[in-house]
Motif scaffolding. Structure first.
Motif, PDB file in Angstrom:
ATOM      1  N   ASP A 167     -15.347 -11.649   5.858  1.00 55.08           N
ATOM      2  CA  ASP A 167     -14.563 -10.452   5.999  1.00 55.08           C
ATOM      3  C   ASP A 167     -12.994 -10.495   5.311  1.00 55.08           C
ATOM      4  O   ASP A 167     -12.837 -11.665   5.189  1.00 55.08           O
ATOM      5  CB  ASP A 167     -14.247  -9.926   7.505  1.00 55.08           C
ATOM      6  N   ARG A 168     -12.496  -9.532   4.791  1.00 56.48           N
ATOM      7  CA  ARG A 168     -11.269  -9.701   3.884  1.00 56.48           C
ATOM      8  C   ARG A 168     -10.180  -8.777   4.503  1.00 56.48           C
ATOM      9  O   ARG A 168     -10.587  -7.582   4.912  1.00 56.48           O
ATOM     10  CB  ARG A 168     -11.525  -9.270   2.301  1.00 56.48           C
ATOM     11  N   ILE A 169      -9.103  -9.350   4.690  1.00 55.25           N
ATOM     12  CA  ILE A 169      -7.790  -8.449   5.249  1.00 55.25           C
ATOM     13  C   ILE A 169      -7.190  -8.072   3.841  1.00 55.25           C
ATOM     14  O   ILE A 169      -6.718  -9.004   3.051  1.00 55.25           O
ATOM     15  CB  ILE A 169      -7.056  -9.209   6.114  1.00 55.25           C
ATOM     16  N   VAL A 170      -7.139  -6.810   3.951  1.00 55.46           N
ATOM     17  CA  VAL A 170      -6.115  -6.381   2.751  1.00 55.46           C
ATOM     18  C   VAL A 170      -5.024  -5.671   3.322  1.00 55.46           C
ATOM     19  O   VAL A 170      -4.809  -4.661   4.061  1.00 55.46           O
ATOM     20  CB  VAL A 170      -7.111  -5.108   1.943  1.00 55.46           C
ATOM     21  N   GLY A 171      -3.926  -6.301   3.144  1.00 57.54           N
ATOM     22  CA  GLY A 171      -2.667  -5.892   3.707  1.00 57.54           C
ATOM     23  C   GLY A 171      -1.846  -5.421   2.432  1.00 57.54           C
ATOM     24  O   GLY A 171      -1.191  -6.177   1.773  1.00 57.54           O
ATOM     25  N   LYS A 196      -8.106  -2.922   6.463  1.00 65.58           N
ATOM     26  CA  LYS A 196      -7.072  -2.697   5.836  1.00 65.58           C
ATOM     27  C   LYS A 196      -5.751  -2.711   6.765  1.00 65.58           C
ATOM     28  O   LYS A 196      -5.952  -2.554   8.010  1.00 65.58           O
ATOM     29  CB  LYS A 196      -6.838  -1.195   5.261  1.00 65.58           C
ATOM     30  N   THR A 197      -4.691  -3.269   6.349  1.00 63.41           N
ATOM     31  CA  THR A 197      -3.364  -3.533   7.108  1.00 63.41           C
ATOM     32  C   THR A 197      -2.170  -3.293   6.251  1.00 63.41           C
ATOM     33  O   THR A 197      -2.382  -3.171   5.063  1.00 63.41           O
ATOM     34  CB  THR A 197      -3.499  -4.760   8.279  1.00 63.41           C
ATOM     35  N   ASP A 198      -0.861  -3.720   7.108  1.00 62.31           N
ATOM     36  CA  ASP A 198       0.109  -3.736   6.079  1.00 62.31           C
ATOM     37  C   ASP A 198       0.258  -5.257   5.711  1.00 62.31           C
ATOM     38  O   ASP A 198      -0.243  -6.089   6.250  1.00 62.31           O
ATOM     39  CB  ASP A 198       1.502  -3.391   6.907  1.00 62.31           C
ATOM     40  N   ASP A 199       1.217  -5.495   4.515  1.00 66.70           N
ATOM     41  CA  ASP A 199       1.303  -6.820   4.166  1.00 66.70           C
ATOM     42  C   ASP A 199       1.972  -7.804   5.136  1.00 66.70           C
ATOM     43  O   ASP A 199       1.185  -9.075   5.201  1.00 66.70           O
ATOM     44  CB  ASP A 199       2.156  -6.538   2.795  1.00 66.70           C
ATOM     45  N   LEU A 200       2.761  -7.344   5.881  1.00 69.76           N
ATOM     46  CA  LEU A 200       3.367  -8.540   6.937  1.00 69.76           C
ATOM     47  C   LEU A 200       2.241  -9.031   7.933  1.00 69.76           C
ATOM     48  O   LEU A 200       2.091 -10.188   8.183  1.00 69.76           O
ATOM     49  CB  LEU A 200       4.515  -7.879   7.633  1.00 69.76           C
ATOM     50  N   THR A 201       1.505  -7.897   8.366  1.00 73.66           N
ATOM     51  CA  THR A 201       0.408  -8.409   9.420  1.00 73.66           C
ATOM     52  C   THR A 201      -0.719  -9.282   8.574  1.00 73.66           C
ATOM     53  O   THR A 201      -1.204 -10.293   9.216  1.00 73.66           O
ATOM     54  CB  THR A 201      -0.179  -6.998   9.976  1.00 73.66           C
ATOM     55  N   ALA A 202      -0.912  -8.933   7.403  1.00 72.93           N
ATOM     56  CA  ALA A 202      -1.932  -9.699   6.637  1.00 72.93           C
ATOM     57  C   ALA A 202      -1.329 -11.261   6.494  1.00 72.93           C
ATOM     58  O   ALA A 202      -2.008 -12.137   6.747  1.00 72.93           O
ATOM     59  CB  ALA A 202      -2.204  -9.093   5.342  1.00 72.93           C
TER      60      ALA A 202
END
Ligand SMILES: NC(=O)c1ccc[n+]([C@@H]2O[C@H](COP(=O)([O-])OP(=O)(O)OC[C@H]3O[C@@H](n4cnc5c(N)ncnc54)[C@H](O)[C@@H]3O)[C@@H](O)[C@H]2O)c1
Length: 401
Positions: A167-171, A196-202
């Motif tokens: 799985d990939r996180i896209v922040g 998908k999330t925000d950059d800080l969470t990623a």
């Protein structure tokens, strides 16, 4: 769509190959001229199962090439190193100069519709720093720069599978960046899902994953020291404890190494030293384990003049990566203490490796009086009976039935 992957190391090269296999036009770019020349000559420069074959296929397909000159691109991937350094007070600090320099290089060519994907593992708020740098160089308003942080989670040794199936996180910093980055990963992924999330969470997500493993291994290493005092077998203990349906303790070892688990917890601790108490204690426990092993080994030698044979120098089994390897730290301590030692790592060139004599398996069996098993390389696993002919200290439970 043209994608340029900046950094052709352990992560960037397999990523470039995988992107080209998914149908993109890919340029692998690196500031290291030698790396680019070697790739242009048709030979990969890292050890990874299946990588040379995938490389050959991608190059033959005509959609992957390599260059040491950065050219305009629709998408810039950044897969450059993010090590740490210790300042004068000994504090661990993230070294972001490679990310910044890659950002400045891409920024000079950046157009408003382009996307920059940061794959390197980074401390919180690095994506924001990258957007600022890109804005400074390109003149594009910072809020309009499309940056996504998509941390890489592959394990060396199984990269070509995991690149398509994790799985990939896209922040992302902008909704457009989230859509653009997610569309690319969806084309690459077979089983993996895009979140998908925000950059800080990623950023924090990647650090959280690796810190979880560091804390768990620290617990295992602590148990190994306690078990040693109690005279019981830590590997049997952990195996039994893990029979519990909700317990999963990892394996103790000579310490923790590599470019990720031994580094990333410091990125959290640097910014939150008051809060990150468990994280810090775990890091210290793992960093001190090679010294414990060295003392055990020295205490077990029949004669002070005996030669110790260190089986394994890389940071994990069956790879050539020696970054932050605790086995190297063990060798360093043995050297400081004046112990005669040689090492055997089949993934490193034989001969002198910065003061460590790396010999063949046959030679170490012949010359060492006492063996320390620091890694479960397949060569050692397949030859347990030969190892068992010598007295040994097994850091990783290789010799367990
Ligand atoms: N190796 C792993 O298993 C792994 C796994 C997950 C995440 N990561 C993360 O991925 C990132 C890259 O790690 P790696 O193991 O691939 O590093 P690496 O050292 O193998 O490769 C990095 C490459 O980047 C190049 N480089 C440096 N500055 C550059 C620039 N400005 N432009 C272009 N190239 C540049 C270097 O010459 C080098 O070839 C790190 O943040 C690391 O923490 C690594």
């Amino acid at each position: 769509m043209k994608i340029t992957v900046m950094g052709q190391g352990y992560i960037g090269l397999p990523t470039a190959i995988t992107l080209s296999g998914a149908g993109f036009e890919v340029c692998g770019f690196d500031v290291n001229q030698k790396t680019i020349e070697q790739l242009q000559s048709g030979k990969i420069h890292i050890v990874e199962p299946g990588l040379q074959l995938a490389f050959d296929e991608a190059v033959a397909g005509g959609h992957l090439h390599f260059s040491s000159e950065l050219a305009p691109s629709d998408v810039f991937y950044i897969a450059v190193p993010t090590p740490f350094y210790q300042d004068d007070s000994g504090a661990h600090k993230a070294d972001l100069k490679y990310v910044e320099s890659a950002g400045r290089m891409a920024g000079k060519l950046l157009k408003p519709e382009n996307l920059v994907i940061l794959e390197s593992t980074v401390p919180p708020r690095t994506s924001e720093m990258l957007a600022r740098v890109l804005s400074e160089e390109s003149g594009i308003d910072m809020d309009k720069i499309h940056v996504a942080h998509c941390p890489e989670r592959v394990i060396p040794g199984n990269m070509m599978f995991e690149l398509k199936n994790n799985d990939r996180i896209v922040g992302a910093r902008t909704p457009e960046a989230a859509e653009m980055a997610a569309a690319i990963y969806k084309k690459v992924l077979e089983k993996g899902v895009v979140h998908k999330t925000d950059d800080l969470t990623a950023e924090m997500c990647k650090l959280t994953e690796n810190t979880f493993r560091d804390v768990n291994i620290a617990y295992a290493n602590e148990l190994s020291i306690i078990c040693d005092k109690m005279g019981i077998d830590v590997f049997e203990l952990i195996k039994l404890a893990n029979c519990h349906p909700r317990v999963n303790i990892l394996t103790p070892g000579v310490g923790v190494g590599g470019h990720c688990i031994a580094v990333d917890p410091w990125f959290i601790y640097e910014q939150f030293p008051e809060e990150a108490k468990v994280i810090h204690a775990s890091r210290v426990r793992n960093e001190n384990k090679p010294r414990f092993v060295a003392e055990k080994v020295i205490g077990s030698l029949a004669k002070v003049t005996d030669t110790v044979g260190v089986l394994g120098l890389s940071y994990k089994p069956d790879v050539d990566d020696m970054r932050e390897s605790p086995s190297l730290e063990l060798c360093q301590i043995l050297k400081e203490k004046g112990v005669n030692f040689i090492a055997c790592d089949p993934f490193a060139p034989y001969g002198d490796l910065n003061g460590i004599s790396n010999v063949s398996f046959d030679e170490i069996l012949e010359k060492a009086d006492y063996l320390v098993i620091t890694l479960g390389h397949t060569l050692f696993k397949d030859n347990k009976e030969l190892i068992a002919k010598k007295p040994f200290y097994d850091c990783v439970g290789l010799m367990e039935k």
